[in-house]
Design an enzyme around this catalytic site. Structure first.
Site, PDB file in Angstrom:
ATOM      1  N   ARG A   9       0.855  -1.174   0.000  1.00 24.24           N
ATOM      2  CA  ARG A   9       0.000   0.000   0.000  1.00 24.24           C
ATOM      3  C   ARG A   9       0.893   1.226   0.000  1.00 24.24           C
ATOM      4  O   ARG A   9       2.055   1.171   0.422  1.00 24.24           O
ATOM      5  CB  ARG A   9      -0.931   0.025   1.219  1.00 24.24           C
ATOM      6  CG  ARG A   9      -0.226   0.050   2.552  1.00 24.24           C
ATOM      7  CD  ARG A   9      -1.199   0.138   3.703  1.00 24.24           C
ATOM      8  NE  ARG A   9      -1.950   1.390   3.677  1.00 24.24           N
ATOM      9  CZ  ARG A   9      -2.919   1.674   4.542  1.00 24.24           C
ATOM     10  NH1 ARG A   9      -3.271   0.776   5.458  1.00 24.24           N
ATOM     11  NH2 ARG A   9      -3.539   2.827   4.473  1.00 24.24           N
ATOM     12  N   ASN A 191       6.346   5.898  -1.613  1.00 25.86           N
ATOM     13  CA  ASN A 191       7.526   5.254  -2.182  1.00 25.86           C
ATOM     14  C   ASN A 191       8.472   4.681  -1.129  1.00 25.86           C
ATOM     15  O   ASN A 191       9.677   4.549  -1.353  1.00 25.86           O
ATOM     16  CB  ASN A 191       8.295   6.238  -3.086  1.00 25.86           C
ATOM     17  CG  ASN A 191       7.448   6.759  -4.221  1.00 25.86           C
ATOM     18  OD1 ASN A 191       6.741   5.991  -4.874  1.00 25.86           O
ATOM     19  ND2 ASN A 191       7.486   8.073  -4.452  1.00 25.86           N
ATOM     20  N   ARG A 192       7.920   4.349   0.026  1.00 25.66           N
ATOM     21  CA  ARG A 192       8.679   3.760   1.136  1.00 25.66           C
ATOM     22  C   ARG A 192       9.758   4.697   1.697  1.00 25.66           C
ATOM     23  O   ARG A 192      10.655   4.256   2.410  1.00 25.66           O
ATOM     24  CB  ARG A 192       9.325   2.421   0.727  1.00 25.66           C
ATOM     25  CG  ARG A 192       8.308   1.326   0.402  1.00 25.66           C
ATOM     26  CD  ARG A 192       7.443   1.002   1.610  1.00 25.66           C
ATOM     27  NE  ARG A 192       6.552  -0.118   1.394  1.00 25.66           N
ATOM     28  CZ  ARG A 192       5.271  -0.006   1.008  1.00 25.66           C
ATOM     29  NH1 ARG A 192       4.768   1.192   0.760  1.00 25.66           N
ATOM     30  NH2 ARG A 192       4.516  -1.056   0.872  1.00 25.66           N
ATOM     31  N   LEU A 193       9.679   5.984   1.371  1.00 20.95           N
ATOM     32  CA  LEU A 193      10.623   6.951   1.931  1.00 20.95           C
ATOM     33  C   LEU A 193      10.023   7.529   3.215  1.00 20.95           C
ATOM     34  O   LEU A 193       9.723   8.724   3.315  1.00 20.95           O
ATOM     35  CB  LEU A 193      10.938   8.053   0.913  1.00 20.95           C
ATOM     36  CG  LEU A 193      11.660   7.578  -0.351  1.00 20.95           C
ATOM     37  CD1 LEU A 193      11.921   8.762  -1.278  1.00 20.95           C
ATOM     38  CD2 LEU A 193      12.976   6.891   0.010  1.00 20.95           C
ATOM     39  N   HIS A 194       9.839   6.649   4.186  1.00 14.08           N
ATOM     40  CA  HIS A 194       9.161   7.004   5.420  1.00 14.08           C
ATOM     41  C   HIS A 194       9.979   7.992   6.251  1.00 14.08           C
ATOM     42  O   HIS A 194      11.210   8.039   6.169  1.00 14.08           O
ATOM     43  CB  HIS A 194       8.897   5.750   6.258  1.00 14.08           C
ATOM     44  CG  HIS A 194       8.271   4.633   5.487  1.00 14.08           C
ATOM     45  ND1 HIS A 194       7.087   4.779   4.797  1.00 14.08           N
ATOM     46  CD2 HIS A 194       8.672   3.345   5.286  1.00 14.08           C
ATOM     47  CE1 HIS A 194       6.765   3.625   4.215  1.00 14.08           C
ATOM     48  NE2 HIS A 194       7.721   2.745   4.487  1.00 14.08           N
TER      49      HIS A 194
END
Length: 214
Positions: A9, A191-194
């Site tokens: 997600r 984009n998983r750049l948390h």
């Protein structure tokens, strides 16, 4: 084999930036906690995972309910003779974690656990419904029992014994307060750049603040 590799997600609900955070992690925790509460998506906002190192050397995690938090620490209640109680007695280094899926947030707290004062434990125990009080008395938490009926029969006996009487807190049941040494806030981003912001306790009682790579 159940392949879960396509479970994905995109996290896009919020952000966590240095120019909008306080110097103290408890203030940020308080803000996040009430934002999640106001959002209304989580049934129990105060549900947290407590991880300990067991007497067998293995880490173990379980969900309990946070009952109070302040600058001093995070308080929960349990049976001191339980598996987690024995683990904390042997090694008070614990980890607490909260996952608030609705707002794509996680908080991880490393700290030292110690028993609360008897007064704090007594006051909380006295505030509980009688059924919860008797549950604490009847359960030898983590011990092997022969059946469900064994537990229910012992509860019925206690209900008869304490009918019309006050129920005192058993000595083996009470609170722990976890003094935080490190608090990490995780905000899901696209984009998983948390965003990961980590507070670490310093000897002068201030907090250092670092951004961690996702």
């Amino acid at each position: 084999m159940n392949d879960l590799s396509n479970y994905r997600r995109s996290y896009e609900k919020s952000e966590l930036l240095e120019d909008s955070i306080p110097e103290d992690p408890i203030n940020l925790f308080n803000r996040w906690f009430h934002e999640v509460e106001d959002f209304g998506g989580s049934g129990e906002v105060n549900a947290m995972t407590v991880s300990t190192i067991g007497l067998d050397g293995f880490p173990k995690s379980r969900v309990v309910l946070l009952k109070k938090f302040s600058e001093e620490g995070f308080i929960f209640y349990t049976n001191y003779n339980s598996e987690k109680g024995k683990a904390i007695a042997a090694n008070p280094h614990v980890c607490l974690s909260f996952f608030w899926q609705e707002m794509e947030r996680q908080v991880i707290i490393k700290g030292i656990a110690q028993k609360t004062s008897e007064i704090i434990s007594d006051n909380y125990f006295d505030s509980r419904p009688d059924g919860s009080k008797l549950g604490a008395v009847v359960s030898n938490q983590s011990e092997v029992i022969p059946s469900r009926s064994f537990l229910e029969e012992n509860l019925k006996k206690l209900e008869t014994t304490f009918e019309g009487k006050s129920i005192s807190r058993p000595e083996h049941w009470g609170g722990y307060i976890v003094t935080p040494l490190e608090v990490e806030f995780w905000q899901g981003r696209a984009n998983r750049l948390h965003d990961r912001i980590c507070y670490k306790s310093q000897p002068d009682f201030t907090w250092s603040i670092q951004r961690l790579s996702p």
